[in-house]
Design a protein around this motif. Structure first.
Motif, PDB file in Angstrom:
ATOM      1  N   THR A  11      -4.728   3.834 -29.992  1.00  0.00           N
ATOM      2  CA  THR A  11      -3.888   2.732 -30.801  1.00  0.00           C
ATOM      3  C   THR A  11      -2.835   3.094 -32.298  1.00  0.00           C
ATOM      4  O   THR A  11      -1.906   2.785 -31.624  1.00  0.00           O
ATOM      5  CB  THR A  11      -4.085   2.013 -31.413  1.00  0.00           C
ATOM      6  OG1 THR A  11      -4.701   1.018 -29.397  1.00  0.00           O
ATOM      7  CG2 THR A  11      -3.317   0.062 -31.191  1.00  0.00           C
ATOM      8  N   ALA A  49      -2.346   2.004 -22.401  1.00  0.00           N
ATOM      9  CA  ALA A  49      -1.985   0.876 -21.187  1.00  0.00           C
ATOM     10  C   ALA A  49      -2.814   1.207 -19.600  1.00  0.00           C
ATOM     11  O   ALA A  49      -3.421   0.115 -20.092  1.00  0.00           O
ATOM     12  CB  ALA A  49      -0.461   1.608 -21.201  1.00  0.00           C
ATOM     13  N   HIS A  53      -6.702   0.085 -22.746  1.00  0.00           N
ATOM     14  CA  HIS A  53      -6.102  -1.442 -23.179  1.00  0.00           C
ATOM     15  C   HIS A  53      -6.994  -2.713 -23.513  1.00  0.00           C
ATOM     16  O   HIS A  53      -8.369  -2.822 -22.978  1.00  0.00           O
ATOM     17  CB  HIS A  53      -5.071  -2.141 -22.398  1.00  0.00           C
ATOM     18  CG  HIS A  53      -6.109  -1.999 -20.542  1.00  0.00           C
ATOM     19  ND1 HIS A  53      -6.209  -3.269 -20.047  1.00  0.00           N
ATOM     20  CD2 HIS A  53      -5.559  -1.309 -19.305  1.00  0.00           C
ATOM     21  CE1 HIS A  53      -6.375  -3.304 -19.497  1.00  0.00           C
ATOM     22  NE2 HIS A  53      -6.349  -2.641 -18.486  1.00  0.00           N
ATOM     23  N   GLY A  54      -7.125  -3.082 -24.465  1.00  0.00           N
ATOM     24  CA  GLY A  54      -7.772  -4.643 -25.133  1.00  0.00           C
ATOM     25  C   GLY A  54      -9.544  -3.902 -25.144  1.00  0.00           C
ATOM     26  O   GLY A  54     -10.013  -5.092 -26.008  1.00  0.00           O
ATOM     27  N   SER A  71      -3.993  -3.668 -28.088  1.00  0.00           N
ATOM     28  CA  SER A  71      -3.506  -3.914 -26.447  1.00  0.00           C
ATOM     29  C   SER A  71      -4.005  -5.138 -25.657  1.00  0.00           C
ATOM     30  O   SER A  71      -4.038  -4.948 -24.393  1.00  0.00           O
ATOM     31  CB  SER A  71      -3.309  -2.572 -26.120  1.00  0.00           C
ATOM     32  OG  SER A  71      -4.822  -2.181 -26.099  1.00  0.00           O
ATOM     33  N   THR A  74      -2.198 -10.281 -21.567  1.00  0.00           N
ATOM     34  CA  THR A  74      -1.982  -9.857 -20.231  1.00  0.00           C
ATOM     35  C   THR A  74      -0.185  -9.506 -20.617  1.00  0.00           C
ATOM     36  O   THR A  74      -0.152  -8.649 -19.796  1.00  0.00           O
ATOM     37  CB  THR A  74      -1.514 -10.921 -19.263  1.00  0.00           C
ATOM     38  OG1 THR A  74      -3.255 -11.177 -18.591  1.00  0.00           O
ATOM     39  CG2 THR A  74      -0.853 -10.324 -17.938  1.00  0.00           C
ATOM     40  N   THR A  76       1.091  -8.159 -23.488  1.00  0.00           N
ATOM     41  CA  THR A  76       0.865  -6.387 -23.994  1.00  0.00           C
ATOM     42  C   THR A  76       0.903  -5.637 -23.086  1.00  0.00           C
ATOM     43  O   THR A  76       1.098  -4.862 -23.066  1.00  0.00           O
ATOM     44  CB  THR A  76      -0.177  -6.947 -25.323  1.00  0.00           C
ATOM     45  OG1 THR A  76       0.065  -7.923 -26.412  1.00  0.00           O
ATOM     46  CG2 THR A  76      -0.194  -5.747 -25.624  1.00  0.00           C
ATOM     47  N   ARG A  77       0.311  -5.924 -22.414  1.00  0.00           N
ATOM     48  CA  ARG A  77      -0.535  -4.865 -21.519  1.00  0.00           C
ATOM     49  C   ARG A  77       0.791  -4.414 -20.334  1.00  0.00           C
ATOM     50  O   ARG A  77       0.810  -3.703 -19.992  1.00  0.00           O
ATOM     51  CB  ARG A  77      -1.762  -5.746 -21.255  1.00  0.00           C
ATOM     52  CG  ARG A  77      -2.473  -5.479 -20.930  1.00  0.00           C
ATOM     53  CD  ARG A  77      -4.216  -4.887 -20.070  1.00  0.00           C
ATOM     54  NE  ARG A  77      -4.488  -5.850 -19.256  1.00  0.00           N
ATOM     55  CZ  ARG A  77      -5.065  -7.126 -19.355  1.00  0.00           C
ATOM     56  NH1 ARG A  77      -5.249  -8.229 -20.675  1.00  0.00           N
ATOM     57  NH2 ARG A  77      -5.140  -8.353 -18.614  1.00  0.00           N
ATOM     58  N   LEU A  81       3.190  -1.067 -20.577  1.00  0.00           N
ATOM     59  CA  LEU A  81       2.807  -0.001 -19.580  1.00  0.00           C
ATOM     60  C   LEU A  81       4.174  -0.010 -19.404  1.00  0.00           C
ATOM     61  O   LEU A  81       4.965   1.165 -18.590  1.00  0.00           O
ATOM     62  CB  LEU A  81       2.399  -0.881 -18.253  1.00  0.00           C
ATOM     63  CG  LEU A  81       2.192  -0.191 -16.789  1.00  0.00           C
ATOM     64  CD1 LEU A  81       1.352   0.730 -16.950  1.00  0.00           C
ATOM     65  CD2 LEU A  81       1.879  -0.997 -15.729  1.00  0.00           C
TER      66      LEU A  81
END
Length: 583
Positions: A11, A49, A53-54, A71, A74, A76-77, A81
């Motif tokens: 990140t 990505a 992520h997350g 990240s 949905t 943001t991802r 990407l």
């Protein structure tokens, strides 16, 4: 190291790595290393990505105003990407495209800084961080637009920076109304805060206008057809594919979608979006330069997303479906438009024979995507838009027909683009691998998006349903038939050439300003011709004072035009803001 630790490192690296490379580029000792790593600057963002992520959220109180990055989510991802993919491919393309450019280090400085801002605003989870990275992206992109140093590039840069500043003023006004005394409002709380605000109509209007500049919304689009042809091709790809999506992301982050109904704003967005869809095509058909045609195509395609946004603003219950449709349409448009821009560079380096045939095929595939041809990601994107039309508060009978008519118009514009872009050299030239490999990778990514879109896998069955196939096919067939009939009429009839200048609405504005300037100069001349005694001796010192003030303003403008002065002022402003937060 755990996966959460890796995610935290990725990140930070996603925005810090390109920024560090940009800082090292001016140093002649660090420049070779920075130049070698620059094409891979978006790789940490892509890894984050795709695989990490997350998993972690970064919270830093040491940064100015504090900073929260993550990240998860949905939206943001999806945006991370598309941003990472397009920037990575365009960076690799730029390595070969600018191989002989003597100003290549300067290009990389602005390119990498813009990349850092673009990735950072996607990862931002609070208002202050979003605004910081958004400003970095906005102002660093100016260097990409004026890179060639031509008169057209400088004019495009002036128009861009003026409109960008107007957008920034609107965004800052909206942010101040949203956050009040708490600058670190989390982005997930913004829709609720705006919905509860007594000035939510004003905030929504400022957000729509401010981010509408970047998104190329109708009447705020004038910088697009000037900036895209002026910038180098890899910069144009990210300007159209990724940067204008930052405006869409701003809409999704700061409008009260799902939290409040704004029917007036929603209706305005639907009308402006549908109008932009046809306006962009109408002006694009008058252009002859490939990148200008694509710029007007972006105006048209962004119109569809603006119309979908209007449905969400009018009907809060439709907000989840609207956000999903806009996300998928943004991903589809980013990859297809990036492939078309990079394809113009490949076409210029390609001759006749089988290389030209392959390039023609490669250009046709993303063009068909944008037209919404059957079995394409564009068809799936159009399906997602039509699904939410039934939830519009009005126009449910004629909006689907307008969307289909827009697909016909998009087909016409894409046929016009391919005709203007096809390789024309009689020699059998083959583009270098540094150009065609990144371009082919982007075409492959567009196919992957079709196979694994960010929607329910069951919806993929819609692509092969007979009704869907025909709904996607007839606008493309109609557009092709109209283009063929129009081409035959032009060949047989008198030669008619209509070409409107890029920037369209700027020209009557420029004409009005020139007329005003002539009137003021004439008034000044008439005033100067009057005898001094008649004007009164007391006016003489005023005239001298005004001359001195004008001279001081001109000298100040020259001084401030230097990058060094701008940098010092920016640093001073950052120090003052930091000091204000400490006391």
């Amino acid at each position: 190291m755990t996966l959460d630790g890796l995610a935290a490192e990725a990140t930070i690296a996603a925005f810090a790595f390109p920024l560090l490379l940009a800082a090292g580029m001016p140093n002649r000792f660090l420049r070779p290393l920075a130049a070698a790593l620059a094409p891979w600057a978006a790789l940490p963002a892509l890894i984050l990505a795709v695989a990490l992520h997350g998993r972690a959220t970064i919270v830093s109180s040491a940064a100015v105003l504090g900073m929260r990055l993550g990240s998860a989510g949905t939206v943001t991802r999806g945006f991370l990407l598309l941003t990472a993919c397009l920037w990575l491919v365009s960076s690799l393309f730029a390595r070969a495209y600018l191989a002989g450019d003597p100003h290549r280090p300067r290009f990389w400085v602005f390119f990498l800084a813009t990349l850092s801002g673009n990735v950072g605003l996607v990862l931002a989870e609070d208002v202050a961080s979003f605004y910081l990275f958004y400003g970095l992206m906005t102002f660093a992109a100016y260097g990409l637009i004026v890179h060639d140093g031509t008169g057209a590039a400088r004019r495009a840069g002036r128009v861009y920076i003026v409109m960008a500043l107007l957008g920034e003023m609107s965004i800052l006004g909206a942010f101040l109304l949203i956050v009040g005394a708490d600058i670190n409002v989390a982005l997930q709380d913004v829709p609720r805060v705006v919905a509860a605000s007594a000035t939510r109509e004003l905030v929504a209007a400022l957000v729509l206008v401010g981010f509408g500049v970047k998104a190329g919304a109708l009447f705020l689009h004038m910088w697009l057809p000037l900036a895209h042809p002026a910038a180098p091709i890899p910069a144009s790809a990210v300007l159209s594919g990724a940067m204008i999506k930052a405006g869409v992301l701003g809409w999704l982050r700061f409008l009260p979608l799902g939290a409040a109904a704004l029917p007036a704003h929603g209706s305005a967005c639907m009308v402006a979006g549908i109008a932009a869809a046809f306006f962009g095509v109408a002006l694009g058909l008058t252009q002859r330069e490939s990148k200008t045609i694509l710029a007007y195509s972006s105006v048209s395609q962004m119109g569809f997303m603006t119309a979908a946004l209007g449905v969400g603003l009018s009907n809060p219950g439709a907000a989840p479906a609207v956000v999903a449709a806009i996300l998928f349409y943004a991903m589809h448009h980013a990859l297809a438009k990036g492939a078309l821009f990079l394809g113009t560079g490949v076409a210029r380096a390609t001759g006749s024979g089988w290389p030209g045939g392959l390039v023609a095929l490669g250009l046709s595939l993303p063009a068909l995507d944008l037209a919404g041809a059957p079995l394409s990601s564009g068809s799936l994107a159009k399906i997602s838009l039509k699904d939410i039309v039934a939830q519009a508060p009005w126009g449910t009978t004629w909006l689907p027909w307008l969307l289909s008519a827009g697909a016909v118009a998009s087909t016409l514009l894409m046929i016009h683009f391919v005709r203007r872009t096809l390789p024309r050299s009689a020699e059998r030239l083959v583009p270098g691998a540094g150009l065609w490999v990144p371009w082919a990778s982007l075409l492959l990514l567009d196919v992957v998006l079709l196979v694994r879109p960010p929607i329910a896998p069951a919806d993929l069955g819609l692509l092969v349903a007979p009704g869907t196939l025909w709904a996607a096919a007839w606008p493309v067939l109609a557009g092709a038939a109209i283009a063929a009939a129009g081409g035959r009429l032009l060949r047989r009839g008198p030669r008619v050439r209509v070409e409107l200048p890029p920037g369209d609405l700027l020209y009557p504005i420029d004409a009005a300003l020139m007329k005003l300037k002539r009137v003021l100069l004439a008034a000044r001349g008439a005033w100067a011709s009057v005898d001094v005694q008649q004007r009164g001796a007391r006016l003489v010192p005023i005239g001298r004072l005004s001359d001195r003030l004008l001279g001081a303003v001109e000298r100040g403008e020259v001084a401030l035009s230097a990058f060094g002065a701008i940098g010092l002022l920016f640093l001073l402003l950052a120090v003052l803001v930091a000091a204000a937060q400490r006391f």
